[in-house]
Design a protein around this motif. Sequence first.
Motif, PDB file in Angstrom:
ATOM      1  N   GLY A  18     -14.972 -29.784  -5.578  1.00 42.66           N
ATOM      2  CA  GLY A  18     -15.388 -31.250  -6.139  1.00 42.66           C
ATOM      3  C   GLY A  18     -14.769 -31.716  -5.021  1.00 42.66           C
ATOM      4  O   GLY A  18     -15.692 -32.149  -3.913  1.00 42.66           O
ATOM      5  N   PRO A  19     -14.405 -32.749  -5.624  1.00 38.83           N
ATOM      6  CA  PRO A  19     -14.207 -34.069  -4.394  1.00 38.83           C
ATOM      7  C   PRO A  19     -12.915 -33.715  -2.923  1.00 38.83           C
ATOM      8  O   PRO A  19     -12.737 -33.381  -1.947  1.00 38.83           O
ATOM      9  N   VAL A  20     -12.607 -32.447  -3.537  1.00 42.74           N
ATOM     10  CA  VAL A  20     -11.104 -31.682  -2.815  1.00 42.74           C
ATOM     11  C   VAL A  20     -11.699 -31.009  -1.276  1.00 42.74           C
ATOM     12  O   VAL A  20     -12.516 -30.187  -1.654  1.00 42.74           O
ATOM     13  N   PRO A  21     -11.327 -31.039  -0.685  1.00 43.85           N
ATOM     14  CA  PRO A  21     -12.315 -30.614   1.034  1.00 43.85           C
ATOM     15  C   PRO A  21     -11.020 -29.733   0.930  1.00 43.85           C
ATOM     16  O   PRO A  21      -9.234 -29.443   1.143  1.00 43.85           O
ATOM     17  N   LEU A  22     -11.220 -27.724   1.037  1.00 49.46           N
ATOM     18  CA  LEU A  22     -10.581 -27.418   1.699  1.00 49.46           C
ATOM     19  C   LEU A  22     -10.862 -27.049   3.116  1.00 49.46           C
ATOM     20  O   LEU A  22     -11.977 -25.637   3.055  1.00 49.46           O
ATOM     21  N   ARG A  23      -9.658 -27.030   4.149  1.00 52.24           N
ATOM     22  CA  ARG A  23      -9.684 -26.849   5.325  1.00 52.24           C
ATOM     23  C   ARG A  23      -9.004 -25.215   6.441  1.00 52.24           C
ATOM     24  O   ARG A  23      -8.076 -24.966   5.327  1.00 52.24           O
ATOM     25  N   ALA A  24      -9.930 -24.392   6.222  1.00 56.21           N
ATOM     26  CA  ALA A  24      -9.623 -23.046   6.595  1.00 56.21           C
ATOM     27  C   ALA A  24      -7.961 -23.343   7.516  1.00 56.21           C
ATOM     28  O   ALA A  24      -7.140 -22.595   7.347  1.00 56.21           O
ATOM     29  N   TYR A  25      -7.720 -24.303   8.459  1.00 59.79           N
ATOM     30  CA  TYR A  25      -7.137 -24.775   9.690  1.00 59.79           C
ATOM     31  C   TYR A  25      -5.568 -25.054   8.546  1.00 59.79           C
ATOM     32  O   TYR A  25      -4.893 -24.418   8.829  1.00 59.79           O
ATOM     33  N   ALA A  26      -5.511 -25.570   7.816  1.00 56.84           N
ATOM     34  CA  ALA A  26      -4.558 -25.805   6.294  1.00 56.84           C
ATOM     35  C   ALA A  26      -4.332 -24.720   6.138  1.00 56.84           C
ATOM     36  O   ALA A  26      -3.261 -24.331   6.070  1.00 56.84           O
ATOM     37  N   ILE A  27      -5.275 -24.047   5.379  1.00 53.35           N
ATOM     38  CA  ILE A  27      -4.512 -22.589   4.787  1.00 53.35           C
ATOM     39  C   ILE A  27      -3.595 -22.013   5.824  1.00 53.35           C
ATOM     40  O   ILE A  27      -3.709 -20.770   5.877  1.00 53.35           O
ATOM     41  N   MET A  28      -4.587 -21.380   6.817  1.00 54.36           N
ATOM     42  CA  MET A  28      -4.088 -20.274   7.815  1.00 54.36           C
ATOM     43  C   MET A  28      -2.575 -21.646   8.109  1.00 54.36           C
ATOM     44  O   MET A  28      -0.797 -21.066   7.964  1.00 54.36           O
ATOM     45  N   ILE A  29      -1.752 -22.845   8.174  1.00 53.73           N
ATOM     46  CA  ILE A  29      -0.664 -23.271   7.999  1.00 53.73           C
ATOM     47  C   ILE A  29      -0.191 -22.368   7.200  1.00 53.73           C
ATOM     48  O   ILE A  29       1.316 -22.551   7.020  1.00 53.73           O
ATOM     49  N   ILE A  30      -0.529 -23.251   6.090  1.00 58.46           N
ATOM     50  CA  ILE A  30      -0.021 -22.544   4.748  1.00 58.46           C
ATOM     51  C   ILE A  30       0.205 -21.077   4.575  1.00 58.46           C
ATOM     52  O   ILE A  30       2.106 -20.606   4.681  1.00 58.46           O
ATOM     53  N   LEU A  31      -0.248 -20.418   5.248  1.00 63.56           N
ATOM     54  CA  LEU A  31      -0.366 -18.354   5.256  1.00 63.56           C
ATOM     55  C   LEU A  31       1.027 -18.338   5.764  1.00 63.56           C
ATOM     56  O   LEU A  31       1.699 -17.541   5.596  1.00 63.56           O
ATOM     57  N   GLY A  32       0.768 -19.378   7.260  1.00 68.51           N
ATOM     58  CA  GLY A  32       2.010 -18.566   8.090  1.00 68.51           C
ATOM     59  C   GLY A  32       3.447 -19.068   7.837  1.00 68.51           C
ATOM     60  O   GLY A  32       4.334 -18.931   7.610  1.00 68.51           O
TER      61      GLY A  32
END
Length: 438
Positions: A18-32
């Motif tokens: 929707g209007p919320v972007p899901l960025r792979a860079y942020a996902i990798m940081i969160i998983l780390g």
Amino acid sequence: MHPVAYIPSPSQGVWHLGPVPLRAYAIMIILGIVAAVWLGERRWAAKGGTPGVIIDVAVWAVPFGLVGGRLYHVVTDYQRYFGENGDPIRALEIWKGGLGIWGAVALGAVGAVIGCRRRGISVLALGDAVAPGIALAQAIGRWGNYWNQELYGRPLDTFWALKIDENHRPMLDGGPGLDPKYADVATYHPTFLYESLWCVGVAILVIWADRRYKLTHGRAFALYVAAYTVGRGWIEALRIDDAHHVLGLRLNDWTSIVVFVGAVAYLYLARGRTGPENVGAPADAPSAAVPAAVEPEAKTEAPDDTAAVAAADHTDGEPAGEPPVPDEPAQDEPAQDEPAQDAVTEAEAPETGEPAVAAGEPEARPAGEPESAPEAAEEAPAPEAEAGGVAEPGSETDPEPEVETPGAEAADSAGENEVDGAAGHDQVEKGEPVKDGK
């Protein structure tokens, strides 16, 4: 240059929900971060620490680390944001990459100190516990550079080379446009992969060395720092992105050298440090429960001893001071015997402090007023009939109340014997049977 085999780059690194972007860079940081907390919790529990401490400290360390990492990147690459063609607003676009590990560790340590002080634990002990987890978090976070197609190395023509799209290749200094040297070069050193694998190796090294040599008091964390800087040095030498150079070396190379020397020096100086560490272990609970287990036993023994002494005194027929207070039913029995005791003699009322009241009379009879024999005869049998015996004038009341009555009633009974001692003494000499153990 287009090799036959290579590592392809992702076509996109952002997805929109929707209007919320899901960025792979942020996902990798969160998983780390999740991996670091998970491994840190396991190692902290192995040290005997309280569960949940790593999460509580991470609430402080992670935000400080993110801010510190971004500040380090902006300061060391200030020309991108504050140079001639720079845009200061881009300094806030953290999702586009740009986190310096040294700033993240430095400012993250400040947050960790705050969290450790709030929990009352040693920050060095916590650093030893989370050191492999930090290396694992870096290994995962480096894949964010892969999704953004950034921080790659020199051109490489081999099967493990990383393909970089044209719009992500090096640009000319001081202006837009692709650098002609890399216009026809499509594959480069995957430095993100090198560093990711190196960080996994560092995590394994720290875990092994900690088990083998029992690294405490910050030495496991120092080993992580020293091992990481060694790999960062040669990986940094492969990169071709813009960076400041000092005496022919990139700024991050000098930073790695300085930090490496400091970590090795700490390992040497702290080589003999031993002793317990403050990990906030919940080991105080068993010791606090010891008095609680002993106290009830001491409390139960005291009433048993007192009851035994009181029973022995009553068996001998002599008052033994003030015996313990009996149960509630025993407290109501002396009230039944009071009319009979008051009917025996007139001198008991001043000593006991209770007026002699005949059964059925509305008012108390004044002390010293003679009491007629018929009234005494009518009053005396009433309590004795309940006990199953007949009371004679001047005799003691039923012995049963003496066994269970409090000390004040025992004193009253003693006063009766003194006033009308002759009648009581005659009853004992005649050998009349005594009920209830008397």
